[in-house]
Design an enzyme around this catalytic site. Structure first.
Site, mmCIF file in Angstrom:
data_model
loop_
_atom_site.group_PDB
_atom_site.id
_atom_site.type_symbol
_atom_site.label_atom_id
_atom_site.label_comp_id
_atom_site.label_asym_id
_atom_site.label_seq_id
_atom_site.Cartn_x
_atom_site.Cartn_y
_atom_site.Cartn_z
ATOM 1 N N LEU A 97 13.704 -1.979 0.058
ATOM 2 C CA LEU A 97 14.879 -1.758 -0.804
ATOM 3 C C LEU A 97 14.967 -3.134 -1.469
ATOM 4 O O LEU A 97 16.203 -3.543 -1.438
ATOM 5 C CB LEU A 97 16.195 -1.055 -0.147
ATOM 6 C CG LEU A 97 16.134 0.490 0.187
ATOM 7 C CD1 LEU A 97 17.638 0.831 0.887
ATOM 8 C CD2 LEU A 97 16.103 1.108 -1.193
ATOM 9 N N GLN B 200 -5.614 -1.916 2.694
ATOM 10 C CA GLN B 200 -5.165 -1.545 4.107
ATOM 11 C C GLN B 200 -6.164 -0.528 5.080
ATOM 12 O O GLN B 200 -6.058 0.368 4.494
ATOM 13 C CB GLN B 200 -3.507 -1.192 3.980
ATOM 14 C CG GLN B 200 -2.855 -0.853 5.478
ATOM 15 C CD GLN B 200 -1.670 -0.276 5.300
ATOM 16 O OE1 GLN B 200 -1.535 0.905 5.219
ATOM 17 N NE2 GLN B 200 -0.678 -1.255 5.303
ATOM 18 N N TYR C 2 1.767 4.581 13.225
ATOM 19 C CA TYR C 2 0.477 4.792 13.304
ATOM 20 C C TYR C 2 -0.160 4.204 14.741
ATOM 21 O O TYR C 2 0.364 3.524 15.495
ATOM 22 C CB TYR C 2 -0.220 4.527 12.030
ATOM 23 C CG TYR C 2 0.345 5.317 10.951
ATOM 24 C CD1 TYR C 2 0.569 6.706 11.012
ATOM 25 C CD2 TYR C 2 1.005 4.641 9.972
ATOM 26 C CE1 TYR C 2 1.077 7.561 10.299
ATOM 27 C CE2 TYR C 2 1.721 5.371 9.028
ATOM 28 C CZ TYR C 2 1.523 6.756 9.014
ATOM 29 O OH TYR C 2 2.423 7.544 8.280
ATOM 30 N N PRO D 5 0.877 -1.243 0.062
ATOM 31 C CA PRO D 5 0.050 -0.051 -0.115
ATOM 32 C C PRO D 5 0.893 1.308 0.065
ATOM 33 O O PRO D 5 1.950 1.332 0.618
ATOM 34 C CB PRO D 5 -0.920 -0.142 1.477
ATOM 35 C CG PRO D 5 0.087 -0.956 2.129
ATOM 36 C CD PRO D 5 0.644 -2.055 1.173
ATOM 37 N N CYS E 142 0.377 5.402 0.060
ATOM 38 C CA CYS E 142 -0.431 6.779 0.304
ATOM 39 C C CYS E 142 -0.180 7.683 -1.006
ATOM 40 O O CYS E 142 0.801 7.763 -1.452
ATOM 41 C CB CYS E 142 -0.299 7.432 1.611
ATOM 42 S SG CYS E 142 -0.907 6.601 2.995
#
Length: 385
Positions: A304, A102, A185, A25, A27
Site C-alpha cells: 500500500l 522470482q 509458500y 513479481p 502472478c
C-alpha cells in the site's frame, strides 16, 4: 531543486538502478503447461516501459508440482525456458530495463484454482490437481487434502530444482534472481513454526527452521553468475500469535547477508488463515525499517505504497532503500512518470512516447541517457519533425 531521494541512483551488485522504484513479481495465471504466452509479452512489455528501475517476473515454479495454480509460469524444462526466451526477446527489443525472476515452490499452497474462480485447492486425482508437499503434513485450509511431509530425498530434489532453474535464468540473460521466501509458500513454510513441526534437523529451533531455505539460497548462489544479484523476498510477520516474526526475520536476513545475498524484499503474511493484518497505507514499511537497521544490504519495502510523496518519505527517511509496486502499477502503469512529475525529477521514456511529455514539464522525460526536451514542429502534411 534537489534531486528527490526516490529518483536517486543505487547500485546492487550488477544492477545500476536509475531510481528506487522496483516492480514486484505479480502472478498472472495465464501460462500453458508452465509456458509463457502472448499475455506475458503484453503484461511485461508495458511494465518495461514504465520508467521504474527494474522489473521482476512473477513467481516462477521450479517444478510442475511447485506451481500455485495449473496456470502458473514455470522454468523447469526446455519448453518453459524457450517460451520465456521468446517473451524476453520481445520485451528487450524495446526496453533496456533490467529484468529478473522470482523462483519459487508453493508447497502446501500449490494445486489451487485461479483466483478469479475462487482459488480453492484442487484435490489430487482431479483435473488440474496434484498432491502437495510441505515441511509437515499440515494443510493450509481446513478441509484441504493434507500435504505430504517432505523426506530428505524430496528436499534435495527441490533444492536442486531451484539451482537448475537458476541456471536456465542465467542462460536467458536475466539480470537477477529473487527467491520466494514469503506469502506462505514452501520456503516460508519451513521458516514458520506454525507450518514446520518437524522433529529432525530441519525443524524445532530457529537455526533448524532456517536450514533448508539457506541451503536453497546457497545452491542458487553457487550456480548463478557471480557478478549478478541473488535476492530474497520474505514475509517478516505471520500476523498470528506464535508464528514467524520480525525478530526471527532479522536473524534470517543476517544469515542471508553472510552468504552473499544482495538485497531483501520485505513483505508479510500469507502463511495462515487466521492472520490478523492491520492494513493501512505503508503497513509493512515498519518491518522493512527494522530489518534495514539491523543489516547492511539494501532493503525493499512494499505494501500500500501508492502516493509519490509517501514513497519519497520512505526512501528519504532511510526506512528502506527501495519501494516496490505491484497492484498499484497494474492500475497505473505510468506511476513512475507521474511520481517524477510530482517530485520534480526526470524519468526514462521510450522515444515513441516523447511527444506525450506535458508542455509544462520540459525536463520530465529522458531517452538514451540524455534529457529530452523535444521541440516538435507540425508540418503541412500533419507530421511531426
Amino acid at each position: 531543486m534537489p534531486q528527490p531521494a526516490l529518483f536517486s541512483p543505487l547500485e546492487v551488485r550488477n544492477l545500476a538502478l536509475p531510481n528506487r522504484i522496483v516492480i514486484a513479481p505479480m502472478c498472472q495465471y495465464s501460462a500453458q503447461d508452465g509456458r509463457m504466452t502472448d499475455w506475458h509479452t503484453i503484461h511485461l512489455g508495458q511494465l518495461a516501459l514504465s520508467g521504474a528501475a527494474l522489473l521482476t517476473i512473477e513467481a516462477t515454479a521450479v517444478l510442475p508440482e511447485g506451481r500455485i495454480t495449473y496456470a502458473d509460469v514455470g522454468l523447469w524444462d526446455d519448453a518453459t525456458e524457450e517460451a520465456m526466451r521468446q517473451t524476453l526477446e520481445s520485451v528487450r527489443r524495446w526496453s533496456t530495463m533490467p529484468v529478473g525472476i522470482q523462483l519459487g515452490h508453493a508447497g502446501r499452497k500449490a494445486s489451487t484454482d485461479v483466483p478469479w474462480v475462487g482459488g480453492k485447492q484442487i484435490a489430487p486425482g482431479t483435473p488440474n490437481g496434484w498432491q502437495t508437499v510441505a515441511p509437515s503434513a499440515i494443510p493450509f485450509s481446513e478441509g484441504d487434502v493434507p500435504p505430504l511431509a517432505l523426506d530428505r530425498e524430496g528436499m534435495i530434489r527441490i533444492r536442486d530444482a531451484f539451482a537448475e532453474a537458476a541456471k536456465r535464468a542465467a542462460r536467458l540473460g536475466l539480470d537477477f534472481v529473487q527467491l520466494h521466501g514469503a506469502h506462505g509458500y514452501l520456503l516460508h513454510q519451513f521458516l514458520s513454526p506454525l507450518s514446520n513441526q518437524r522433529t529432525d534437523e530441519y525443524g524445532g529451533s530457529l537455526e533448524n527452521r532456517m536450514r533448508f531455505p539457506l541451503e536453497v539460497f546457497d545452491a542458487v548462489r553457487a550456480v548463478f553468475p557471480a557478478d549478478k544479484a541473488v535476492t530474497m523476498r520474505l514475509s517478516a510477520e505471520d500476523w498470528v500469535e506464535g508464528g514467524w516474526d520480525t525478530e526471527q526475520s532479522i536473524a534470517f536476513v543476517k544469515a542471508l547477508e553472510a552468504r552473499g545475498c544482495d538485497a531483501v524484499h520485505v513483505s508479510s503474511a500469507g502463511l495462515h488463515e487466521k492472520q490478523d493484518i492491520a492494513v493501512g497505507p505503508g503497513y509493512q514499511v515498519p518491518f522493512a525499517k527494522r530489518i534495514k537497521a539491523a543489516v547492511g544490504i539494501p532493503v525493499v519495502a512494499v505494501g500500500l505504497i501508492t502516493d509519490p510523496e509517501q514513497a519519497e518519505k520512505i526512501v528519504a527517511d532511510g526506512e528502506a532503500d527501495m519501494i516496490a509496486l505491484a497492484r498499484g502499477i497494474l492500475y497505473d502503469p505510468r506511476w513512475p512518470w507521474h511520481a517524477a512529475a510530482k517530485l520534480g525529477a526526470s524519468v526514462l521514456a521510450p522515444k515513441q512516447y516523447l511527444r506525450s511529455q506535458p508542455s509544462g514539464l520540459r525536463s520530465l522525460f529522458r531517452n538514451d541517457g540524455a534529457l529530452a526536451s523535444p521541440q516538435w514542429t507540425r508540418t503541412d502534411d500533419d507530421r511531426y519533425v
